[in-house]
Design a protein around this motif. Structure first.
Motif, mmCIF file in Angstrom:
data_model
loop_
_atom_site.group_PDB
_atom_site.id
_atom_site.type_symbol
_atom_site.label_atom_id
_atom_site.label_comp_id
_atom_site.label_asym_id
_atom_site.label_seq_id
_atom_site.Cartn_x
_atom_site.Cartn_y
_atom_site.Cartn_z
ATOM 1 N N GLU A 5 0.859 -1.178 0.000
ATOM 2 C CA GLU A 5 0.000 0.000 0.000
ATOM 3 C C GLU A 5 0.892 1.223 0.000
ATOM 4 N N GLU A 6 0.748 2.069 -0.975
ATOM 5 C CA GLU A 6 1.639 3.216 -1.086
ATOM 6 C C GLU A 6 1.396 4.233 0.008
ATOM 7 N N ASP A 7 2.437 4.932 0.367
ATOM 8 C CA ASP A 7 2.286 6.082 1.259
ATOM 9 C C ASP A 7 1.723 7.229 0.427
ATOM 10 N N THR A 8 1.302 8.278 1.086
ATOM 11 C CA THR A 8 0.520 9.315 0.417
ATOM 12 C C THR A 8 1.128 9.873 -0.863
ATOM 13 N N TYR A 9 2.422 10.125 -0.875
ATOM 14 C CA TYR A 9 3.000 10.691 -2.091
ATOM 15 C C TYR A 9 3.784 9.659 -2.887
ATOM 16 N N GLY A 10 3.716 8.436 -2.447
ATOM 17 C CA GLY A 10 4.388 7.380 -3.190
ATOM 18 C C GLY A 10 5.892 7.421 -3.119
ATOM 19 N N LEU A 11 6.445 8.245 -2.241
ATOM 20 C CA LEU A 11 7.904 8.385 -2.208
ATOM 21 C C LEU A 11 8.576 7.116 -1.739
ATOM 22 N N TYR A 12 8.070 6.602 -0.593
ATOM 23 C CA TYR A 12 8.766 5.479 0.022
ATOM 24 C C TYR A 12 8.405 4.167 -0.635
ATOM 25 N N ILE A 219 3.542 -5.412 -6.255
ATOM 26 C CA ILE A 219 2.594 -4.447 -6.819
ATOM 27 C C ILE A 219 2.474 -3.305 -5.832
ATOM 28 N N THR A 220 2.500 -2.077 -6.308
ATOM 29 C CA THR A 220 2.201 -0.980 -5.392
ATOM 30 C C THR A 220 0.867 -0.388 -5.813
ATOM 31 N N VAL A 221 0.098 -0.008 -4.823
ATOM 32 C CA VAL A 221 -1.239 0.514 -5.072
ATOM 33 C C VAL A 221 -1.468 1.728 -4.189
ATOM 34 N N PRO A 222 -2.028 2.800 -4.724
ATOM 35 C CA PRO A 222 -2.330 3.954 -3.871
ATOM 36 C C PRO A 222 -3.572 3.682 -3.034
ATOM 37 N N ALA A 223 -3.406 2.799 -2.055
ATOM 38 C CA ALA A 223 -4.554 2.315 -1.288
ATOM 39 C C ALA A 223 -5.302 3.419 -0.564
ATOM 40 N N HIS A 224 -4.569 4.470 -0.185
ATOM 41 C CA HIS A 224 -5.215 5.548 0.569
ATOM 42 C C HIS A 224 -6.262 6.262 -0.273
ATOM 43 N N LEU A 225 -6.200 6.066 -1.602
ATOM 44 C CA LEU A 225 -7.171 6.729 -2.460
ATOM 45 C C LEU A 225 -8.411 5.878 -2.708
ATOM 46 N N ILE A 226 -8.314 4.604 -2.341
ATOM 47 C CA ILE A 226 -9.458 3.734 -2.620
ATOM 48 C C ILE A 226 -10.513 3.915 -1.547
ATOM 49 N N GLN A 227 -11.665 4.449 -1.938
ATOM 50 C CA GLN A 227 -12.720 4.742 -0.969
ATOM 51 C C GLN A 227 -13.438 3.480 -0.529
ATOM 52 N N ASN A 228 -13.603 2.568 -1.464
ATOM 53 C CA ASN A 228 -14.359 1.356 -1.193
ATOM 54 C C ASN A 228 -13.479 0.349 -0.476
ATOM 55 N N LYS A 229 -13.620 0.261 0.844
ATOM 56 C CA LYS A 229 -12.728 -0.593 1.631
ATOM 57 C C LYS A 229 -12.939 -2.075 1.363
ATOM 58 N N ALA A 230 -14.101 -2.406 0.823
ATOM 59 C CA ALA A 230 -14.347 -3.822 0.524
ATOM 60 C C ALA A 230 -13.309 -4.324 -0.472
#
Lengths: 299, 267
Positions: A5-12, A219-230
């Motif tokens: 799950e990516e951190d907010t700006y994807g840096l790390y 795989i990296t995913v900007p999980a913090h942007l996914i609203q649908n937690k399901a």
């Protein structure tokens, strides 16, 4: 199947992504890099340089002394039962060395790439022809990516289908920012996405490809942007390992004195339990990371 | 199979029950060790087993089964085990050639655009477990790991429930066999479809084994808690369900169960 799950700006998470690929280069594995954001060739140009054995020990020497300077001499009052337990190892010792170490202030030299095969998938340069495979109602970008991965696995013999091509190496697959708008998926940009199944279908098929071939994938995913937690719950079930990076940038934790030496937290949501009843759980669960000039460490 | 779990369930491979629907449920932890238990239990009992394995490869189960004293390869060879490797079927379906066996649709046919129900999967199960003349196995068993995956790859909750319903009718009622199904559930889950399926299955199960991670977090000596719910209320004798709670620890070749708070590490 390692899901980050990516951190907010994807840096790390980008750094972790590059470490995975760099390790592949150093071990002589083949690489497959897919992105809709950056051209894979550019990603590969920015891989960190590996540290040779003696340089590594010097680096670790500096870190080692910094840790030892804080000795916990105060006796504990409430948690007295823990007094007698050995102090936790804060940094890896050379006896438990696993993998290689890198200097992120230097770029990997092109000579190291010579012997390995690199395959790439840059969404915007891929042809938009309909794939021959059954798309299964999946987002067409994901379908094309699967087609590309399957083709490489088959052609290069990673699935053992061609006895003549006895593959003695593995294929390391890195997919960047899956699920983002750039891949044509709206799960990161909408509360009620049109198609909530594309990403999970993609992961299921990918899992099948990985299981029947000599390959590993991050795989990296900007999980913090996914609203649908399901979706995130389902994705976790479909992955072998799930790690989340939470950076302190812009959050209230940035000024919390407890975290002053660190840049973020590492959440290990799931570890693989493969071919065994037990899994390899480490003793420590509270992990934080920090990025120094040359080293990214998790403690 | 785990001897201690057999004791807790009052079950024995010498006298397997019939017509029972067992639901395995996990929350905040991995309940797949129960799948390994039932797989080896029913094979030891001499039952014919149809295993719909949607998430892991054959070799994963085989390696664990060997530690539990059962060879899946041998069971397959003598026709006792029918193993559907979901991941492999999916790949064959997605990347396979068009002209493959038109009379035999893939069990995972619903993945491609043409169908939205799980009939092909049901037909596969029924064909695998219907005894032919030469079989001498004790009662058929359907084992599913795990049902929640079907929702993730696009099956509608109603289709999943229909599939289970048809399987119950065929396997439990007609063939007097047993069904064991694993589902995942999370507290405060936002996956409404999954919660719908899980709650519905709970109502119709004869036995529920609910495995949960400890609320206090990870512990080296106690890996979780198991709630054994015997659905006595279904038998219309005005008795409530029987609920027992134990804790467990998973080891390399066995799982030990103990009363809450009485882990070996503490005693």
């Amino acid at each position: 199947l390692v899901f980050t799950e990516e951190d907010t700006y994807g840096l790390y998470s980008n750094l972790l992504f590059k470490y995975f690929l760099a390790e592949g280069v150093v071990c002589g594995h083949d690489l497959f890099v897919a992105s809709a954001k950056e051209h894979p060739d550019n990603i590969l140009k920015e891989l960190p340089a590996p540290l040779l054995d003696d340089t590594y020990r010097n680096e670790l020497g500096e870190e080692g002394t910094a840790v030892k300077s804080e000795d916990f001499q105060d006796s504990m009052k409430i948690a007295w039962r823990y007094q007698n337990l050995p102090k936790m190892e804060a940094s890896p010792t050379s006896s438990t060395k696993f993998g290689h170490y890198y200097d992120i202030s230097k770029r990997m030299s092109p000579e190291l790439f010579q012997s390995i095969k690199r395959h790439s998938f840059y969404l915007h340069e891929e042809s938009s022809l309909e794939p021959k495979m059954k798309a299964c109602n999946m987002n067409s970008a994901y379908a094309r990516l699967l087609q590309s991965i399957q083709r490489i696995i088959y052609q290069e013999g990673f699935d053992g289908s061609d006895p003549q091509k006895k593959q003695k190496t593995i294929l390391r697959i890195g997919i960047q920012s899956l699920g983002s708008l750039l891949w044509g998926d709206d799960i990161c940009s909408s509360d009620t996405p049109e198609d909530i199944h594309s990403l999970t279908k993609f992961l299921y098929v990918l899992r099948g490809l990985l299981r029947k071939s000599l390959s590993a994938c991050i795989i990296t995913v900007p999980a913090h942007l996914i609203q649908n937690k399901a979706i995130m719950e389902r994705v976790t079930n479909l992955s072998d390992m799930v790690v989340g990076l939470e950076s302190f940038i812009g959050s209230e934790r940035e000024t919390n004195p407890l975290y002053k030496d660190y840049h973020g937290l590492v959440h290990v949501h799931q570890i693989p339990r493969l071919n065994s009843l037990i899994c390899d759980v480490s003793d420590t669960k509270d992990l934080a990371f920090r990025l120094k000039r040359k080293l990214f460490t998790i403690e | 199979m785990f001897a201690e779990l057999n004791e807790l369930l009052d079950a024995s491979p010498q006298r397997p029950e019939s017509g029972k629907f067992t639901l395995l449920r996990d929350t905040r932890t991995d309940g797949s060790f129960l799948v390994h238990h039932f797989l080896s239990f029913y094979l030891r009992a001499g039952c014919k087993v149809c295993f719909v394995a949607l998430l892991q490869s054959f070799s994963h189960y085989n390696i664990v089964a060997q530690k539990l004293g059962v060879s899946l390869t041998a069971a397959k060879g003598r026709g006792q085990l029918v193993f559907l490797e979901g991941l492999k079927s999916c790949i064959d379906l997605v990347f396979g050639e068009e002209e493959e066996q038109p009379g035999q649709p893939s069990p995972l046919q619903f993945l491609s655009e043409s169908t939205s129900d799980l009939k092909a999967l049901f037909d596969f199960v029924r064909t695998s477990l219907t005894p032919n003349g030469s079989d001498s196995w004790k009662g058929p068993v359907l084992l599913v790991d795990d049902l929640s995956v079907l929702l993730s790859v696009g099956a509608a909750p109603v289709a999943v429930l229909d599939f289970i319903h048809y399987c119950r009718a065929a396997v439990c009622s007609q063939l007097k066999g047993n069904i064991v199904v694993l589902v995942h559930s999370n507290e405060d889950s936002e996956d409404e479809e999954n919660e719908l399926v899980v709650n519905s299955l709970c109502h119709h199960s004869d036995l529920i084994l609910w495995v949960e991670g400890l609320a206090t977090g990870f512990c080296k000596d106690v890996h979780g808690q198991i709630k054994i719910i015997k659905r006595v209320s279904l038998q219309l004798t005005a008795e409530p369900d029987l609920i027992q709670i134990y804790q467990y620890k998973i080891q390399d070749k066995n799982v030990t169960f103990f009363a809450r708070g009485l882990s070996a590490a503490v005693l």
